[in-house]
Design a protein around this motif. Structure first.
Motif, PDB file in Angstrom:
ATOM      1  N   PHE A 188      17.312 151.569  -9.210  1.00 23.42           N
ATOM      2  CA  PHE A 188      18.221 151.504 -10.152  1.00 23.42           C
ATOM      3  C   PHE A 188      17.509 150.699 -11.417  1.00 23.42           C
ATOM      4  N   GLY A 189      16.667 149.625 -11.117  1.00 23.28           N
ATOM      5  CA  GLY A 189      15.741 148.935 -11.911  1.00 23.28           C
ATOM      6  C   GLY A 189      14.882 149.638 -12.757  1.00 23.28           C
ATOM      7  N   ALA A 190      14.458 150.589 -12.186  1.00 30.36           N
ATOM      8  CA  ALA A 190      13.568 151.499 -12.856  1.00 30.36           C
ATOM      9  C   ALA A 190      14.057 152.427 -13.698  1.00 30.36           C
ATOM     10  N   VAL A 191      15.424 152.751 -13.638  1.00 30.57           N
ATOM     11  CA  VAL A 191      15.907 153.662 -14.671  1.00 30.57           C
ATOM     12  C   VAL A 191      16.243 152.699 -15.587  1.00 30.57           C
ATOM     13  N   GLU A 192      16.789 151.427 -15.530  1.00 31.68           N
ATOM     14  CA  GLU A 192      16.824 150.383 -16.603  1.00 31.68           C
ATOM     15  C   GLU A 192      15.512 150.306 -17.429  1.00 31.68           C
ATOM     16  N   GLY A 193      14.608 150.247 -16.748  1.00 33.41           N
ATOM     17  CA  GLY A 193      13.305 149.938 -17.533  1.00 33.41           C
ATOM     18  C   GLY A 193      13.013 151.327 -18.383  1.00 33.41           C
ATOM     19  N   TYR A 194      13.354 152.372 -17.716  1.00 31.75           N
ATOM     20  CA  TYR A 194      13.122 153.774 -18.621  1.00 31.75           C
ATOM     21  C   TYR A 194      14.156 153.693 -19.723  1.00 31.75           C
ATOM     22  N   ALA A 195      15.148 153.053 -19.522  1.00 35.60           N
ATOM     23  CA  ALA A 195      16.156 153.036 -20.676  1.00 35.60           C
ATOM     24  C   ALA A 195      15.935 152.303 -21.839  1.00 35.60           C
ATOM     25  N   ARG A 196      15.083 151.309 -21.599  1.00 29.55           N
ATOM     26  CA  ARG A 196      14.849 150.278 -22.560  1.00 29.55           C
ATOM     27  C   ARG A 196      13.579 150.934 -23.347  1.00 29.55           C
ATOM     28  N   GLY A 197      13.001 151.918 -23.059  1.00 35.38           N
ATOM     29  CA  GLY A 197      11.922 152.576 -23.837  1.00 35.38           C
ATOM     30  C   GLY A 197      12.543 153.693 -24.689  1.00 35.38           C
ATOM     31  N   ILE A 198      13.917 154.219 -24.532  1.00 35.42           N
ATOM     32  CA  ILE A 198      14.361 155.285 -25.318  1.00 35.42           C
ATOM     33  C   ILE A 198      14.525 154.820 -26.841  1.00 35.42           C
ATOM     34  N   LYS A 199      13.863 155.632 -27.606  1.00 33.97           N
ATOM     35  CA  LYS A 199      13.918 155.712 -28.974  1.00 33.97           C
ATOM     36  C   LYS A 199      15.161 156.683 -29.786  1.00 33.97           C
TER      37      LYS A 199
END
Length: 473
Positions: A280-291
């Protein structure tokens, strides 16, 4: 990887139906006529002839005047939403409405009867006994349950919220950043309205996708993540019935094979304490890169007409939200995809070992489930639609082969010890060369076992220097 998180716009590599026509596996963004879905479908309000082009016009254009007040009340509730980035109340209502409508083949949801519950409980009990002989991880399911589709929706929505909120939060934040700072105080009510509308649109998309998925999943771990409550193995008898058609395998064997998969997932997530937070942390890390395409969003903000809220939905569907192609984004994506592949590969390997000598249809069922994933099955497609990620099917086969090779080289205990820490797991590059990883790990384990043995005996850790053979001091 999908380029359109939440499925606004067409997701890549859409599966085709038997007529060669594109279909939307998650049901997000398309109505029966191929146009945008009416966000008010979940409330049971009627739509008119123009609904495919303008869901709001469809709603108001065909309402009986006596119902107009109720419609405006629903609209007011949507605009006044002040919760998180997704209107989960709306998502739940639409998911339940989608389930109630039934699947395309006409199958309606139904309560699970006592005999079906007993069959599921027995299958999970027997599955755990079989798994005891092929893994060192103990049982992770303290309860076995049989769910209806509606019960699956209720039980899994908290996990969907944890998965989707980080991406939606990034989008909501961007809505407040597109105006110059000196204008934000003046435009506050407008931004608030857009966020409320955005939360409603996200809730509509997610609710419909989860509702459609509820008609096809067979358990609580179909996407390789623990969607249900901890320590609860769950199967859906109605969906297992549909899955069993035309397979030529006895239904009892199919139920037991699926129970093996569900119970194996439960063991991993119950006894590898870091695994859930890692994924789930990997999903959050991915979300931080959404532009966000701020130019497009600025146009929407500048031209937004509160009397035509469907314009916001149209803007969302044009794909203004894109993943950033940065090292951090790629790392988060690779971490999640690799973890999903390792989980699925381990489950595939241990279930095959437990079932191959006991179930006559084990090989056929294994291949059926693999192809279901490879063809962009409901789990992967919905996951890609909601958060912009798509698990590459070849990783599953590579991971399964790696775990099987590790079992041959290290035994069950040595294989399962790799789950003790995330740094011990194979990487994406290791999945490209399973034999190389197994050989490397075998050498490392031999040295580690030697060191641990010497420590247990109280002997010093000796290391020969290049020429003198002196011990470390």
């Amino acid at each position: 990887m999908s380029d359109t998180p939440f499925g606004f716009g067409l997701p890549p590599e859409e599966p085709e139906d038997g007529d060669g026509k594109k279909k939307d596996p998650a049901g997000g963004g398309q109505g029966a006529g191929g146009g945008p879905v009416n966000p008010f479908a979940g409330f049971g309000l009627p739509g008119g002839a123009g609904g495919a082009d303008n869901p709001f016009a469809a709603m108001f254009g065909s309402l009986n005047p006596n119902d107009l007040g109720a419609a405006f009340q629903q609209l007011g509730q949507m605009l006044s939403y002040e919760g998180g980035p997704v209107n989960w109340d709306m998502a739940k209502q639409i998911a339940r409405q989608t389930v109630a409508q039934g699947t395309p083949d006409g199958t309606k949801d139904a309560s699970v009867g006592p005999s079906e519950r007993a069959a599921v409980e027995e299958a999970v009990r027997l599955a755990d006994i079989w798994l005891d002989g092929v893994t060192s991880l103990p049982s992770g399911a303290s309860t076995a349950v049989a769910w209806s589709r509606a019960e699956w929706v209720e039980a899994t929505l908290p996990a969907w919220q944890q998965l989707v909120d980080p991406v939606a939060e990034r989008v909501g934040t961007a809505m407040g950043e597109v105006l110059p700072e000196e204008m934000q105080s003046v435009a506050g009510p407008l931004i608030g309205m857009m966020r409320s509308m955005g939360g409603a649109m996200f809730g509509q998309q997610i609710g419909q996708a989860v509702g459609v998925l509820a008609g096809e999943v067979v358990g609580s771990t179909d996407i390789g993540l623990p969607l249900g409550p901890a320590n609860r193995a769950a199967l859906l008898p109605l969906n297992i019935e549909a899955f069993s058609k035309d397979l030529g395998v006895p239904k009892d064997e199919i139920r037991l094979y699926l129970a093996l998969r569900e119970a194996a997932h439960q063991r991993l997530f119950a006894h590898v304490p870091w695994l859930r937070s890692h994924m789930f942390g990997a999903v959050e890390g991915y979300a931080r890169g959404i532009k966000v395409d701020t130019t497009k969003l600025e146009d929407v903000v500048g031209q937004f007409d509160p009397t035509h809220p469907e314009e916001l939905q149209e803007a969302l569907q044009q794909g203004m939200f894109q993943p950033e192609d940065t090292p951090e984004q790629k790392a988060a994506l690779a971490r999640l995809e690799t973890a999903l592949a390792l989980v699925e590969g381990w489950v595939d390997a241990v279930v095959h070992e437990a079932a191959k000598s006991r179930l006559t249809g084990a090989d056929a069922l294994r291949e059926t489930l693999r192809r279901r994933r490879a063809s962009g099955g409901p789990a992967e497609q919905t996951f890609a639609t909601l958060i912009g990620l798509q698990l590459r099917p070849r990783r599953l086969r590579d991971a399964s082969r790696l775990w099987a090779s590790l079992t041959d080289a290290r035994g069950v205990d040595g294989r399962d010890r790799l789950w003790e820490h995330p740094d011990m797991l194979p990487t994406a590059s290791d999945l490209d060369d399973p034999d190389g990883f197994v050989h490397h790990e075998q050498l490392d384990f031999s040295e580690l076992d030697k060191m641990l043995g010497e420590a247990a005996d109280g002997k010093p850790n000796l290391r020969k220097d290049d020429d003198k053979g002196e011990s470390d001091k």
